[in-house]
Design a protein around this motif. Structure first.
Motif, PDB file in Angstrom:
ATOM      1  N   VAL A 188       0.847  -1.183   0.000  1.00  0.00           N
ATOM      2  CA  VAL A 188       0.000   0.000   0.000  1.00  0.00           C
ATOM      3  C   VAL A 188       0.888   1.241   0.000  1.00  0.00           C
ATOM      4  O   VAL A 188       2.102   1.157   0.182  1.00  0.00           O
ATOM      5  CB  VAL A 188      -0.977  -0.002   1.201  1.00  0.00           C
ATOM      6  CG1 VAL A 188      -1.968  -1.161   1.079  1.00  0.00           C
ATOM      7  CG2 VAL A 188      -0.252  -0.071   2.523  1.00  0.00           C
ATOM      8  N   ALA A 189       0.283   2.391  -0.220  1.00  0.00           N
ATOM      9  CA  ALA A 189       1.024   3.650  -0.304  1.00  0.00           C
ATOM     10  C   ALA A 189       1.930   3.827   0.911  1.00  0.00           C
ATOM     11  O   ALA A 189       1.575   3.474   2.041  1.00  0.00           O
ATOM     12  CB  ALA A 189       0.057   4.816  -0.416  1.00  0.00           C
ATOM     13  N   THR A 190       3.095   4.366   0.665  1.00  0.00           N
ATOM     14  CA  THR A 190       4.103   4.563   1.701  1.00  0.00           C
ATOM     15  C   THR A 190       3.525   5.242   2.938  1.00  0.00           C
ATOM     16  O   THR A 190       2.871   6.278   2.839  1.00  0.00           O
ATOM     17  CB  THR A 190       5.269   5.402   1.147  1.00  0.00           C
ATOM     18  OG1 THR A 190       5.810   4.729   0.021  1.00  0.00           O
ATOM     19  CG2 THR A 190       6.349   5.605   2.187  1.00  0.00           C
ATOM     20  N   GLY A 191       3.746   4.612   4.087  1.00  0.00           N
ATOM     21  CA  GLY A 191       3.327   5.179   5.361  1.00  0.00           C
ATOM     22  C   GLY A 191       1.887   4.918   5.757  1.00  0.00           C
ATOM     23  O   GLY A 191       1.477   5.278   6.858  1.00  0.00           O
ATOM     24  N   THR A 192       1.095   4.264   4.882  1.00  0.00           N
ATOM     25  CA  THR A 192      -0.319   4.049   5.214  1.00  0.00           C
ATOM     26  C   THR A 192      -0.598   2.661   5.781  1.00  0.00           C
ATOM     27  O   THR A 192      -1.707   2.406   6.254  1.00  0.00           O
ATOM     28  CB  THR A 192      -1.224   4.286   3.992  1.00  0.00           C
ATOM     29  OG1 THR A 192      -0.877   3.351   2.961  1.00  0.00           O
ATOM     30  CG2 THR A 192      -1.089   5.714   3.472  1.00  0.00           C
ATOM     31  N   GLY A 193       0.369   1.778   5.758  1.00  0.00           N
ATOM     32  CA  GLY A 193       0.166   0.439   6.308  1.00  0.00           C
ATOM     33  C   GLY A 193      -0.219   0.472   7.777  1.00  0.00           C
ATOM     34  O   GLY A 193      -0.966  -0.388   8.246  1.00  0.00           O
ATOM     35  N   SER A 194       0.260   1.455   8.502  1.00  0.00           N
ATOM     36  CA  SER A 194      -0.023   1.544   9.945  1.00  0.00           C
ATOM     37  C   SER A 194      -1.497   1.816  10.240  1.00  0.00           C
ATOM     38  O   SER A 194      -1.934   1.690  11.377  1.00  0.00           O
ATOM     39  CB  SER A 194       0.841   2.627  10.584  1.00  0.00           C
ATOM     40  OG  SER A 194       0.541   3.886  10.014  1.00  0.00           O
ATOM     41  N   ARG A 195      -2.271   2.145   9.236  1.00  0.00           N
ATOM     42  CA  ARG A 195      -3.714   2.346   9.429  1.00  0.00           C
ATOM     43  C   ARG A 195      -4.440   1.022   9.659  1.00  0.00           C
ATOM     44  O   ARG A 195      -5.573   1.008  10.123  1.00  0.00           O
ATOM     45  CB  ARG A 195      -4.323   3.028   8.201  1.00  0.00           C
ATOM     46  CG  ARG A 195      -3.790   4.414   7.953  1.00  0.00           C
ATOM     47  CD  ARG A 195      -4.353   4.971   6.673  1.00  0.00           C
ATOM     48  NE  ARG A 195      -3.854   6.315   6.418  1.00  0.00           N
ATOM     49  CZ  ARG A 195      -4.049   6.984   5.303  1.00  0.00           C
ATOM     50  NH1 ARG A 195      -4.751   6.437   4.327  1.00  0.00           N
ATOM     51  NH2 ARG A 195      -3.553   8.194   5.161  1.00  0.00           N
ATOM     52  N   PHE A 196      -3.784  -0.072   9.293  1.00  0.00           N
ATOM     53  CA  PHE A 196      -4.398  -1.393   9.327  1.00  0.00           C
ATOM     54  C   PHE A 196      -3.864  -2.221  10.491  1.00  0.00           C
ATOM     55  O   PHE A 196      -2.764  -1.995  10.971  1.00  0.00           O
ATOM     56  CB  PHE A 196      -4.119  -2.117   8.003  1.00  0.00           C
ATOM     57  CG  PHE A 196      -4.667  -1.387   6.804  1.00  0.00           C
ATOM     58  CD1 PHE A 196      -5.991  -1.528   6.427  1.00  0.00           C
ATOM     59  CD2 PHE A 196      -3.851  -0.545   6.065  1.00  0.00           C
ATOM     60  CE1 PHE A 196      -6.496  -0.845   5.331  1.00  0.00           C
ATOM     61  CE2 PHE A 196      -4.344   0.143   4.969  1.00  0.00           C
ATOM     62  CZ  PHE A 196      -5.674  -0.010   4.601  1.00  0.00           C
TER      63      PHE A 196
END
Length: 84
Positions: free
Chosen positions: A29-37
């Protein structure tokens, strides 16, 4: 038999960093957005619905995510009657 545990994240979203091949078992996924999951481990997973930016109300595929490392998600494709 160990029961599976479903994890949730309210309103988590991102974009896919690259096109998925039909045999892909992971996606970035877009850089830095994995932490949303969530970060599943062991017998945990979460559902992820793949849609198009231009038609977000059209479901293209449902995948189960069984692991996350940063922005890389390990997926099981074509779930709940959807097609990989």
């Amino acid at each position: 038999m160990t029961a599976t545990i479903e994890l949730y994240a309210n309103n988590a979203y991102s974009t896919i960093a690259a096109t998925l091949s039909s045999s892909a078992t992971s996606m970035t996924v877009a850089t830095g957005t994995g932490s949303r999951f969530p970060s599943p481990t062991g017998n945990q997973f979460f559902r992820l619905t793949l849609t198009s930016h231009s038609s977000p109300n059209t479901i293209f595929e449902i995948v189960y995510v069984t692991a996350r490392s940063g922005d890389v998600l390990t997926i099981t494709r074509g779930q709940e009657g959807s097609t990989a």
